[in-house]
Design a protein around this motif. Structure first.
Motif, short mmCIF file in Angstrom:
data_model
loop_
_atom_site.label_atom_id
_atom_site.label_comp_id
_atom_site.label_asym_id
_atom_site.label_seq_id
_atom_site.Cartn_x
_atom_site.Cartn_y
_atom_site.Cartn_z
N ILE A 78 2.77 -62.89 -23.07
CA ILE A 78 1.66 -62.87 -22.13
C ILE A 78 2.21 -62.30 -20.83
N LEU A 79 1.83 -61.07 -20.53
CA LEU A 79 2.38 -60.34 -19.38
C LEU A 79 1.38 -60.36 -18.24
N GLU A 138 -0.28 -58.54 -15.13
CA GLU A 138 -0.53 -57.20 -14.58
C GLU A 138 0.40 -56.96 -13.39
N GLY A 139 1.03 -55.81 -13.33
CA GLY A 139 1.92 -55.50 -12.22
C GLY A 139 3.39 -55.78 -12.50
N VAL A 175 -2.18 -59.05 -21.83
CA VAL A 175 -1.97 -58.86 -20.40
C VAL A 175 -3.05 -59.64 -19.66
N VAL A 176 -2.65 -60.40 -18.64
CA VAL A 176 -3.62 -61.11 -17.82
C VAL A 176 -3.60 -60.55 -16.40
N ASP A 177 -4.71 -60.70 -15.69
CA ASP A 177 -4.85 -60.17 -14.34
C ASP A 177 -3.75 -60.70 -13.43
N GLY A 221 -1.98 -62.58 -10.72
CA GLY A 221 -2.34 -63.87 -10.14
C GLY A 221 -2.85 -64.87 -11.16
N LYS A 222 -2.92 -64.45 -12.43
CA LYS A 222 -3.36 -65.38 -13.49
C LYS A 222 -2.23 -65.65 -14.49
N GLY A 223 -1.05 -65.19 -14.17
CA GLY A 223 0.12 -65.46 -15.00
C GLY A 223 1.32 -65.53 -14.07
N ASP A 224 2.53 -65.36 -14.61
CA ASP A 224 3.71 -65.39 -13.74
C ASP A 224 4.79 -64.49 -14.32
N PHE A 279 5.37 -64.76 -19.89
CA PHE A 279 5.47 -65.95 -20.73
C PHE A 279 5.73 -65.45 -22.15
#
Lengths: 354, 354
Positions: free
Chosen positions: A114-115, A117-118, A149-151, A153-156, A159
Motif C-alpha cells: 500500500i503506497l 501517493e508522492g 496507491v492511496v492519496d 496523507g492517507k498512508g505513510d 505499508f
C-alpha cells in the motif's frame, strides 16, 4: 415486566457504550493487553475455528498429504529505513519467522504493497531490492503480489503485507498446548536491539556503538534443533511486546507458570545502556531475529549447544523454566534477588516497531 | 575515451532521473498502463520467477501431491461502506475470486488489518461481521490474521489485506498462455455496477434505481464450467481497469488479438445512464463479481447455458472472439457499426475502487 427483565432487553437491543472500548487506539496494535482484548472481543468471536483458536503465530493446515503453515503480517514500521535494515527485509524476515515458529520450512511469500501517493520511486526500489536479498537469504520465493496507491496523507510512505506458506517438518504439534511443567525456556540470543535501533533513529540518539536491528531469518536454527532430535514443544518469536508478552501469552493460553532469571537473559551493554536512557525494559522491547524455545529440561544443554553453533543464535541462553503454578503468571527473579510478576503491558512501549 | 563510452559509464553509475517516473502517483495503483510499468520496471526485475512471470491473478504451486493456488490483495476502498457491501466482504470476495480464476477451490484466507487510530470500534465490528458472512457464503475459513494500528492521519480508517490458498481442481493449466485463436470470449454478467455504486456514494448522486455493488464469490460458476466438461483456457476477473484492461493484458501477454461486439456486452440501463452522467465507459469500470472466460468456440453455447443457470452469472454473454492478429490489440465493434482499438488506460478512472 420486572425492572431486571427490562434492563436485560435493553442490553440485548442496544448495548451500552463502552467508553474505553469505542475507538481504536495505537495500543490496540502494540502486542499487549489491549491487542489481546481486540482479538478476543472482535476477531475471535467472528472467526472462531480450530486454526485461529490455537493462538499460534500461524495456522497449520492439512492439504492433501502435506501439513502446511500459513501466516500473515502487515508491516507499518516508522521510519521506513533504520540501522541495519528497512521495512522490506523486515517484511520478509517477520513472516518467514512466523512460519519457522510453526515448525515449517518457509517456501513461498506473497507481498501486498500500500503506497502513498508522492512516495519517491527510489525508496520503493530500495525496499524491493532489500526484499529480494532477504528472500534469497531466507530461502523463500516471492510468487504473487499486489499494489495499491492511496492519496497523499492517507498512508505513510509504504505499508507491506506479506503472507507465507511453509511445509511443517516436525511430526509433533508445536504450540502453547504442548508446553509442559518442567520444560526449559531457551532464548536464541540477546534482546532489544531491533526496538532500540528504531527508537534511536526516531529520537535522533547516538550511542557509543551503533545499535543495528537483529532482524534475521530463523528457520536455520529451528531446523538445527529438529535435526539434532530435540523434542521442541513450542517456539515463539519475540516481536511486538518482546519476551515478556510472549511468555505471558503462552502462560495464559496453557494455564501454566513461567519462572525467568533476569541475570540469565542476554542483553548487550549498549542496548542495556540505551534502554536505561530511554526508560525501556529490554524484556518488553521488540526483536525481529530472536525466539524462545520450550524444550524438555533433559535436552536443554544440547539445544543450547546446537543453537550456539550458528551465528544467528550464537548467544542462545537457558533463561528459566515452566512450572505448574501460579497459573497463567510469569515470575521474574531479578538480578538483585527479589521476585516479581512480569506482567503483560496494556499497550506498547513503541508504536509501529514492525 | 569517446563521448559515447563516457555517457554509458555515467548511465551505469548514476541513472539519469526520469521525471515521469520518480514518484508514486495514484494511477500507479489503477490497473492501467502505469501499474503495468511499475510491475515491469520495479517488481518483476527484483522477483523474477516462473510463478510471478505467468502474470496470472495468483500463483499456482506444487506442494507435495497438491497443486495450490496462492494469491494476495490489499483493499483500500473509499468509502468503507457503500451500497450493497463494505471493505470487509469485498476483501473476502476479491481474494477468493483470484483463487477461482486460477481454477482453484478457495479453502483458506488470512486477514491483515491496518487500522487508523481513532477508528470507531463499531465500524470495525461491522466490517468483521461482513467478512464472517462473506467467508461463509464463499466457503472459506479465515485461519490466521494480524492487526496493526497507525497514527491518526497516517492511514484511512481500515485497510485490509487478504491472502488466500486454494486447491486447483482442473487438470489443465489455465492462463493467458492457454488462450487460442478462435476461442470465444464470455463474460459472466452485466458490467459496471461496483464502480458506479462506489462513485455514487462519493459524489452523493442518486439514480432512479439504486446501484449496488456486484461483489460476489465466483467459485460456484467456475466449478460449474469444470463439471460440465467445458475446456476452459483462461479465466480473469474484471476488477481494476474493468473488461478493457483484462482483455488488453491477456492480448498483450499472449500476443493475440481480441474482437469484442459492444452491443453484446450486458450493461444495465441504470449503470449505462450513470456512466453517461459521470463520463465513464462501463468497459473500463471495475467489477467485483464478474469474470471473463476463454473457451473453445464449439463449447461457447454450452458454457453460456451452464453460467445462466446460476444467479451470480444469470446474465452471462458471449461478447467476442480471439483472433491471431493484429497482435496484442483489442478491437471493439461499436453499437453503431464502426471499429476502434479498445486501449488500456494509462491510469485509472476511479482511484481506490477496491
Amino acid at each position: 415486566m420486572a425492572d431486571d427483565d427490562r434492563s436485560n432487553l435493553l442490553n440485548l437491543a442496544c448495548p451500552l457504550p463502552q467508553p474505553s472500548d469505542d475507538r481504536i487506539q495505537l495500543a490496540h496494535g502494540g502486542g499487549g493487553r489491549l491487542m489481546h482484548q481486540l482479538l478476543e472481543r472482535v476477531f475471535l468471536p467472528a472467526f472462531s475455528n480450530a486454526a485461529l483458536n490455537a493462538r499460534h503465530d500461524g495456522a497449520v493446515l492439512r492439504v492433501g498429504e502435506s501439513r502446511l503453515a500459513f501466516t500473515t503480517d502487515s508491516y507499518v514500521v516508522r521510519p521506513l529505513f533504520f540501522p541495519g535494515g528497512n521495512i522490506g527485509d523486515l517484511a520478509v524476515y517477520g513472516t518467514v519467522n512466523d512460519l519457522a515458529m510453526c515448525g515449517a520450512r518457509p517456501l513461498y511469500l506473497s507481498a501486498g504493497f500500500i503506497l502513498e501517493e508522492g512516495l519517491p520511486m527510489e525508496s520503493l526500489r530500495r525496499v524491493v531490492g532489500s526484499m529480494r536479498s532477504a528472500a534469497g537469504r531466507a530461502g523463500v520465493t516471492l510468487v504473487t503480489g499486489d499494489t495499491k496507491v492511496v492519496d497523499k496523507g492517507k498512508g505513510d510512505g509504504i505499508f507491506i503485507n506479506t503472507s507465507g506458506i511453509g511445509v511443517v517438518e516436525t511430526g509433533t504439534e508445536l504450540g502453547p498446548a504442548a508446553v509442559e511443567p518442567g520444560d526449559a525456556i531457551i532464548i536464541s540470543g540477546d534482546l532489544g536491539a531491533h526496538g532500540v535501533a528504531i527508537l534511536s533513529v526516531r529520537e535522533g540518539l547516538e550511542f557509543e556503538a551503533p545499535v543495528v536491528t537483529d532482524a534475521a531469518p530463523l528457520w536455520e536454527p529451528v531446523e538445527a534443533l529438529f535435526r539434532a532430535g530435540i523434542e521442541v514443544h513450542c517456539l515463539r518469536d519475540l516481536t511486538r511486546g518482546g519476551l515478556a508478552s510472549a511468555l505471558n501469552e503462552i502462560a495464559s493460553t496453557r494455564g501454566l507458570s513461567m519462572r525467568v532469571e533476569e541475570a540469565r537473559v542476554p542483553v548487550s551493554e549498549v542496548v542495556q545502556g540505551a534502554c536505561e536512557i530511554l526508560g525501556l525494559d529490554p524484556l518488553y522491547v521488540a526483536n525481529e531475529g530472536r525466539f524462545a524455545a520450550f524444550v524438555p529440561a533433559a535436552q536443554a544443554e544440547q539445544a543450547i549447544e546446537v543453537l550456539r553453533a550458528l551465528s544467528v543464535s550464537a548467544l542462545a541462553a537457558r533463561i528459566g523454566e515452566v512450572t505448574s503454578d501460579p497459573e497463567g503468571i510469569v515470575i521474574l527473579r531479578s538480578r538483585i534477588g527479589g521476585s516479581r510478576v512480569l506482567d503483560m503491558l496494556s499497550g506498547e512501549q513503541l508504536p509501529r516497531i514492525c
